[in-house]
Design an enzyme around this catalytic site. Structure first.
Site, PDB file in Angstrom:
ATOM      1  CG  HIS A 149      -4.815   2.114   5.704  1.00  0.00           C
ATOM      2  ND1 HIS A 149      -6.150   2.120   5.989  1.00  0.00           N
ATOM      3  CD2 HIS A 149      -4.679   2.812   4.554  1.00  0.00           C
ATOM      4  CE1 HIS A 149      -6.787   2.808   5.062  1.00  0.00           C
ATOM      5  NE2 HIS A 149      -5.908   3.225   4.167  1.00  0.00           N
ATOM      6  CE  LYS A 173      -7.983   2.207  -0.781  1.00  0.00           C
ATOM      7  NZ  LYS A 173      -6.710   2.450  -0.138  1.00  0.00           N
ATOM      8  CG  HIS A 209      -9.808   4.552   3.318  1.00  0.00           C
ATOM      9  ND1 HIS A 209      -8.577   5.148   3.444  1.00  0.00           N
ATOM     10  CD2 HIS A 209     -10.551   5.012   4.348  1.00  0.00           C
ATOM     11  CE1 HIS A 209      -8.585   5.944   4.508  1.00  0.00           C
ATOM     12  NE2 HIS A 209      -9.769   5.881   5.071  1.00  0.00           N
ATOM     13  CG  HIS A 220      -1.850   1.187   1.243  1.00  0.00           C
ATOM     14  ND1 HIS A 220      -3.197   1.044   1.448  1.00  0.00           N
ATOM     15  CD2 HIS A 220      -1.653   2.518   1.054  1.00  0.00           C
ATOM     16  CE1 HIS A 220      -3.782   2.228   1.399  1.00  0.00           C
ATOM     17  NE2 HIS A 220      -2.856   3.151   1.169  1.00  0.00           N
ATOM     18  CG  HIS A 267      -0.781   7.139  -1.044  1.00  0.00           C
ATOM     19  ND1 HIS A 267      -2.004   7.284  -1.649  1.00  0.00           N
ATOM     20  CD2 HIS A 267      -1.011   6.459   0.119  1.00  0.00           C
ATOM     21  CE1 HIS A 267      -2.946   6.727  -0.887  1.00  0.00           C
ATOM     22  NE2 HIS A 267      -2.356   6.222   0.183  1.00  0.00           N
ATOM     23  CG  ASP A 272      -1.662   4.844   4.009  1.00  0.00           C
ATOM     24  OD1 ASP A 272      -1.700   5.264   2.836  1.00  0.00           O
ATOM     25  OD2 ASP A 272      -2.453   5.225   4.886  1.00  0.00           O
TER      26      ASP A 272
END
Ligand code: NCD
Ligand code: ZN
Length: 349
Positions: free
Chosen positions: A174, A99, A136, A13, A15, A252
């Protein structure tokens, strides 16, 4: 033990952002991790396979010399994602998950799902082609207390979803609560969870740490789902270090320019890539479970995603070091999490 060599890990995970900032963010990951599940919450979001392919090429173009890194792409589920979008994603071979951002739940989630019932065609197709749903897991209802949003999501979204799609593979991303740990432990093996390094290291007191006798609020420790109280942190540590293959590493890591974090409305996301593996190692060592780090970091995620385990290794060296106070981030600067702290392990070059 002075060094620890493990199979090279993957980050399930991450970004990476885009443009000049992406290049700077990526180098901290690609020096350590072989692959990463790359989040699609760009502006505009990555909703189609063609966009994912182009984004993948932009990432591949800035992998530093000497690093080998494979971006594993994802699509951003919306109310209008079609079965055809899912089939195309699956057929491409480059999209590894879809996602779910409940609209409004987190950074760049405005285009997310307003009502999961609208996604029936996409979810049916995902179940059919066996493409995982990455969630999420927070209720986006503003009336729900921010510290309860994960627990409420389990009851109001996840349980009904799994009843309707029992064969759909799901990654509960997460996780931050003991309720999420318990839910994953007792559920069918088609659901697994990622755990971040910062949710293993900090409890919510880290949001309000005093310095030089002055109380304060710590924007760089603010992420979503927000860090929880100590009992939850302990439940996460138990899950991560248990050896249970349903829990695996996902940082994350979510960098933002300093000015957007240090603001009257500081945004959510912690930049942990530069310190992630040492942070995980320290957590495992503190509970005497360093020998289980490799499976958590390098085996369980690959197995769940049905990808081969990596063959090369990475070595951690016991050597105290301090994370830099700031790092370049395109035209901006980014403050990594743990900037003022000393870490016991560092990644050997
Ligand atoms: C992430 C971001 O900044 O993109 N922020 C965060 O707090 N984790 C989005 C997300 O994963 O929720
Ligand atoms: Zn994220």
């Amino acid at each position: 033990m002075q060094t620890l060599t493990i199979t090279r890990p993957d980050d399930w995970h991450l970004h990476l952002r885009d443009g000049a900032a992406m290049k700077d963010a990526l180098a901290h990951t690609s020096g350590v991790f072989a692959r990463a599940i790359v989040m699609p919450n760009l502006k505009p979001p990555i909703v189609r396979t063609e966009q994912a392919r182009a984004y993948r090429e932009r990432i591949a173009a800035v992998v530093p010399a000497g690093h080998r890194f494979e971006p594993l792409m994802t699509l951003y589920l919306t109310d209008i994602t079609s079965a055809d979008d899912i089939h195309r994603a699956h057929d491409s071979g480059l999209v590894h998950g879809i996602k779910l951002y409940p609209a409004g739940a987190t950074t760049n989630s405005e285009s997310g799902v307003t009502e999961l019932g609208r996604c029936a065609a996409a979810l049916d197709a995902m179940q059919e082609v066996d493409l995982p749903l990455l969630v999420h897991g927070e209720s986006a209802d503003p009336l729900v207390d921010v510290f309860d949003r994960e627990r409420v999501f389990i009851d109001t979204v996840l349980i009904p979803l799994r009843r309707r799609y029992p064969a759909l593979r799901i990654v509960f991303e997460h996780i931050t609560t003991s309720e999420a740990v318990q839910y994953v432990e007792q559920a069918e093996p088609s659901i697994a969870a990622t755990i971040t390094a910062h949710h293993l290291r900090y409890n919510r007191n880290a949001l309000f740490v005093a310095e030089n006798g002055r109380n304060g609020i710590r924007p760089h420790a603010y992420c979503l789902p927000v860090i929880k109280r100590e009992t939850h942190r302990q439940a996460l540590v138990r899950a991560a270090t248990s050896g249970n293959p349903r829990f695996f590493l996902g940082t994350d890591s979510a960098p933002h320019p300093v000015s957007e974090k240090e603001s009257a409305c500081g945004c959510a996301g912690c930049f942990t890539a530069p310190v992630a593996l040492p942070m995980y190692a320290e957590c495992f060592e503190r509970v005497g479970a360093l020998e289980r780090l490799e499976a958590f970091a390098s085996f369980h995620g690959a197995d769940f995603y049905r990808l081969p385990r990596n063959r090369d290794t990475v070595t951690l060296r016991r050597e105290p070091w301090q994370v830099p106070a700031q790092l370049p981030f395109g035209a901006d600067r980014v403050v990594p999490l743990g900037a003022a702290e000393t870490f016991a392990w560092r990644v050997a070059d």
